[in-house]
Design a protein around this motif. Sequence first.
Motif, mmCIF file in Angstrom:
data_model
loop_
_atom_site.group_PDB
_atom_site.id
_atom_site.type_symbol
_atom_site.label_atom_id
_atom_site.label_comp_id
_atom_site.label_asym_id
_atom_site.label_seq_id
_atom_site.Cartn_x
_atom_site.Cartn_y
_atom_site.Cartn_z
ATOM 1 N N ASP A 193 0.849 -1.199 0.000
ATOM 2 C CA ASP A 193 0.000 0.000 0.000
ATOM 3 C C ASP A 193 0.886 1.250 0.000
ATOM 4 N N PRO A 194 1.659 1.481 -1.079
ATOM 5 C CA PRO A 194 2.609 2.597 -1.103
ATOM 6 C C PRO A 194 1.976 3.978 -1.077
ATOM 7 N N THR A 195 0.706 4.104 -1.483
ATOM 8 C CA THR A 195 0.053 5.415 -1.493
ATOM 9 C C THR A 195 -0.753 5.669 -0.226
ATOM 10 N N GLY A 196 -0.753 4.734 0.686
ATOM 11 C CA GLY A 196 -1.435 4.930 1.965
ATOM 12 C C GLY A 196 -2.942 4.965 1.868
ATOM 13 N N THR A 197 -3.515 4.155 1.007
ATOM 14 C CA THR A 197 -4.967 4.148 0.851
ATOM 15 C C THR A 197 -5.670 3.407 1.988
ATOM 16 N N GLY A 198 -4.927 2.570 2.702
ATOM 17 C CA GLY A 198 -5.528 1.748 3.732
ATOM 18 C C GLY A 198 -6.064 0.433 3.191
ATOM 19 N N LYS A 199 -5.946 0.237 1.873
ATOM 20 C CA LYS A 199 -6.388 -0.995 1.236
ATOM 21 C C LYS A 199 -5.166 -1.735 0.689
ATOM 22 N N SER A 200 -4.702 -2.714 1.426
ATOM 23 C CA SER A 200 -3.495 -3.442 1.042
ATOM 24 C C SER A 200 -3.796 -4.486 -0.021
#
Length: 267
Positions: A193-200
């Motif tokens: 989750d490199p963009t930090g969306t919270g959805k791995s």
Amino acid sequence: MAISGAFALTGCDSAVGIPNDEPVQVTTASTTPTAVPSTPGSTLAPATSSAAPSVGPVAELPAAVQHWAADLKTSTVAQLQAKCWTIAPKNVAEMYADEQPILAALAQPGTATRDAITWKTRTTTVAVDRAALDTGYACPRVASAGADIEYDDADARHTVRRYLARSVGAPLDAADKESTYPLVCKASPATWDPTGTGKSSAAPLATNPGKLTGAAKFADQEIHSDPPRGDYIAVDVPVTNSAGTTQTRVFTLAAGPQGYCIGDVSP
């Protein structure tokens, strides 16, 4: 960047062309050490089996570390960089600059965790990846003043360098294969989750390992890294394919207990 629960080396050099950031040489045969006997007056224990308890105290120095420690006493920086090809050459030069504090730490009882074995004095921390013990030659990481071990951007660039060297058929060492020295992030657990969306999700390169198929060469002196974003860092490098077309490819890496792994390549 400190990586919780991981090895690391403090200090950064994100500029291109930094001396010693590139490997010293490319070998065509695996660097396989021979047994090194203990010397009279040595503070290090004689070479023993690399086996160590899963956790807890380590009384004797594992053979794989003993081999490296013997070389530390007699080898030049360039020789150590060639033997410790899994570590960024710049970091080898910095970490191994003063041998006496390192040997003093190794003379102390070690402590084994699931990921590493660590030796400490008030001035020096020495740690080796548990997986490295099985290779027969374990190059440890070193931190001064009792600091925690950390990975830095030079490590990230070197991970990409090793991956590309394999891809073009010229690994830094003949033993540098994904099955023995994994560089790609694992597909499971799916924590990407490199963009930090919270959805791995699963790391894209793990599910599509052919993203860089056709690479013929890369510009080693032009490998560049951006500042880290949390546990992730981007490394870009010009890559030329078999048709002669050069394109800058961006590698995204994640920090983990054994350093950086590559999770994606774009475009």
